[in-house]
Design an enzyme around this catalytic site. Structure first.
Site, PDB file in Angstrom:
ATOM      1  N   ARG A   1       0.813  -1.213   0.000  1.00 38.84           N
ATOM      2  CA  ARG A   1       0.000   0.000   0.000  1.00 38.84           C
ATOM      3  C   ARG A   1       0.848   1.266   0.000  1.00 38.84           C
ATOM      4  O   ARG A   1       0.343   2.355  -0.273  1.00 38.84           O
ATOM      5  CB  ARG A   1      -0.948  -0.008   1.208  1.00 38.84           C
ATOM      6  CG  ARG A   1      -2.111  -0.969   1.050  1.00 38.84           C
ATOM      7  CD  ARG A   1      -2.911  -1.117   2.325  1.00 38.84           C
ATOM      8  NE  ARG A   1      -2.207  -1.941   3.303  1.00 38.84           N
ATOM      9  CZ  ARG A   1      -2.686  -2.235   4.511  1.00 38.84           C
ATOM     10  NH1 ARG A   1      -3.862  -1.746   4.889  1.00 38.84           N
ATOM     11  NH2 ARG A   1      -1.994  -3.001   5.333  1.00 38.84           N
TER      12      ARG A   1
ATOM     13  N   LYS B   1     -15.678   6.574  -2.203  1.00 36.96           N
ATOM     14  CA  LYS B   1     -15.298   6.887  -0.823  1.00 36.96           C
ATOM     15  C   LYS B   1     -14.208   7.945  -0.814  1.00 36.96           C
ATOM     16  O   LYS B   1     -13.473   8.112  -1.786  1.00 36.96           O
ATOM     17  CB  LYS B   1     -14.804   5.638  -0.101  1.00 36.96           C
ATOM     18  CG  LYS B   1     -13.446   5.134  -0.569  1.00 36.96           C
ATOM     19  CD  LYS B   1     -12.950   3.978   0.265  1.00 36.96           C
ATOM     20  CE  LYS B   1     -11.549   3.565  -0.191  1.00 36.96           C
ATOM     21  NZ  LYS B   1     -11.024   2.432   0.558  1.00 36.96           N
TER      22      LYS B   1
ATOM     23  N   ALA C   1     -11.197  -3.434   8.594  1.00 39.64           N
ATOM     24  CA  ALA C   1     -12.585  -3.675   8.164  1.00 39.64           C
ATOM     25  C   ALA C   1     -13.463  -2.436   8.302  1.00 39.64           C
ATOM     26  O   ALA C   1     -14.683  -2.517   8.137  1.00 39.64           O
ATOM     27  CB  ALA C   1     -13.214  -4.844   8.926  1.00 39.64           C
TER      28      ALA C   1
END
Length: 351
Positions: free
Chosen positions: A130, A226, A258
């Site tokens: 990431r 988002k 999550a």
């Protein structure tokens, strides 16, 4: 030649885990392999998956000793001859990430110095993926650094499952086989035969993955827009696509805390979804992830065993009404390793 013996008060030997129970896709009888120039080794991150892969291929896992000194320093010794061998080292860089990454680098270096002919780093989960760009001033591109470290250690190839973004292959100066766990997940949801199914990407970056999945299960496609407020915190904005009265399946490459997953599921229900399922390749499940899933509107979360579940997540999986289901990708990785060793195409595994 003298044998190195580490005093018991100076180091702790890592205990081996018990062999796993294989799933129906990997439990098939194969002729035992007698090729002494084909070996699979594993670090301590996910020994059970390595054992499943070796069982699938009809071979024994290579013998290696991994020891940690009291100060945390790692020591590795390959305990069998690998001169001229085609060697595969399995090690996901999951939690604790840095320890498992260092194990992998040391094993690769040990194999290189033992004159292995070719070394392939098999990483079911590639940590630091990431951190693939400079998102803020004076920050590192960590995934590029890790790719360089693998090459410097002596890896000749890399075999990785579901990179966070496919472009990460360009960070490597060695060939990369990028596998997808989608075929395993697709088979599972085909068997469930969910009615009025819509596959949902939780962000714009995952649209390609969701589109592939939707095509395979003959489902509609939706996207959730988002906006990330800060690290590990995302604010869901709105749903693009029709989910009213439909069963929704959220697909992502990994589930960390999550938080994004739960907010995405809530947004889908608010927009009329009748039920929500989720699936991901990598069950990172850090921090409050298990509680977030347990208390969410999601009916089932399906993940693969690229990363071993934490004790908390495993308990949630086995509890009555547990929402977490784990599928094995040992067969997928085993076929990819076999294709690499036999110098045959792995393209068929990508679809």
């Amino acid at each position: 030649m003298a044998t190195l013996v580490t005093p018991p008060d100076k180091a702790e030997k890592v205990e081996k885990k018990t062999p796993p129970v294989t799933d129906e896709k990997t439990e098939r009888k194969q002729r035992p392999r007698m090729d002494e120039k084909f070996k699979i080794f594993s670090g301590t991150a996910n020994e059970s998956l390595a054992d499943e892969v070796c069982h699938f291929l009809g071979m024994q896992r290579g013998q290696a000793q991994v020891i940690r000194f009291r100060d945390g320093e790692c020591y590795v010794q390959i305990q069998e001859n690998v001169r001229g061998a085609d060697v595969f080292v399995m090690q996901p860089t999951c939690r604790p990430v840095d320890e498992h990454l260092m194990e992998l680098l040391l094993m690769i270096d040990a194999l290189k110095r033992a004159s292995a002919r070719r070394i392939t780093a098999v990483m079911p989960y590639f940590g630091y993926a990431r951190q693939d760009r400079k998102d803020k001033p004076r920050s590192p591109i960590s995934s590029k650094l890790v790719a360089d470290l693998l090459t410097t250690a002596g890896a000749n190839r890399a075999l990785i499952v579901d990179l966070h973004t496919p472009q990460l292959q360009g960070f490597f100066n060695i060939p990369v086989d990028h596998l997808f766990a989608s075929p395993v997940l697709v088979d599972h949801f085909r068997k469930l035969a969910l009615p009025n199914l819509t596959v949902v990407s939780p962000d714009a970056g995952g649209v390609e993955r969701a589109r592939f999945f939707a095509k395979k299960v003959d489902a509609a496609l939706a996207i959730v827009d988002k906006r990330r407020v800060e690290m590990n915190v995302a604010e869901v904005m709105h749903v693009i696509g029709d989910v009213d009265g439909r069963t929704c399946l959220i697909i992502d490459d990994l589930i960390d805390t999550a938080g994004t997953l739960v907010k995405t599921a809530a947004a889908l229900v608010e927009n009329g979804a009748t039920s929500v399922f989720a699936c991901a390749s990598h069950a990172v499940l850090s921090g409050p992830a298990v509680d977030n899933i347990r208390n969410s509107v999601i009916q089932q979360v399906v993940v693969t065993n690229t990363i071993p579940l934490s004790a908390e997540a495993d308990a949630a999986r086995t509890e009555k009404g547990g929402k977490i289901t784990v599928l094995s990708i040992a067969g997928l990785i085993g076929r990819a390793i076999q294709a690499n060793h036999e110098e045959t195409s792995v393209s068929k595994l990508f679809t």
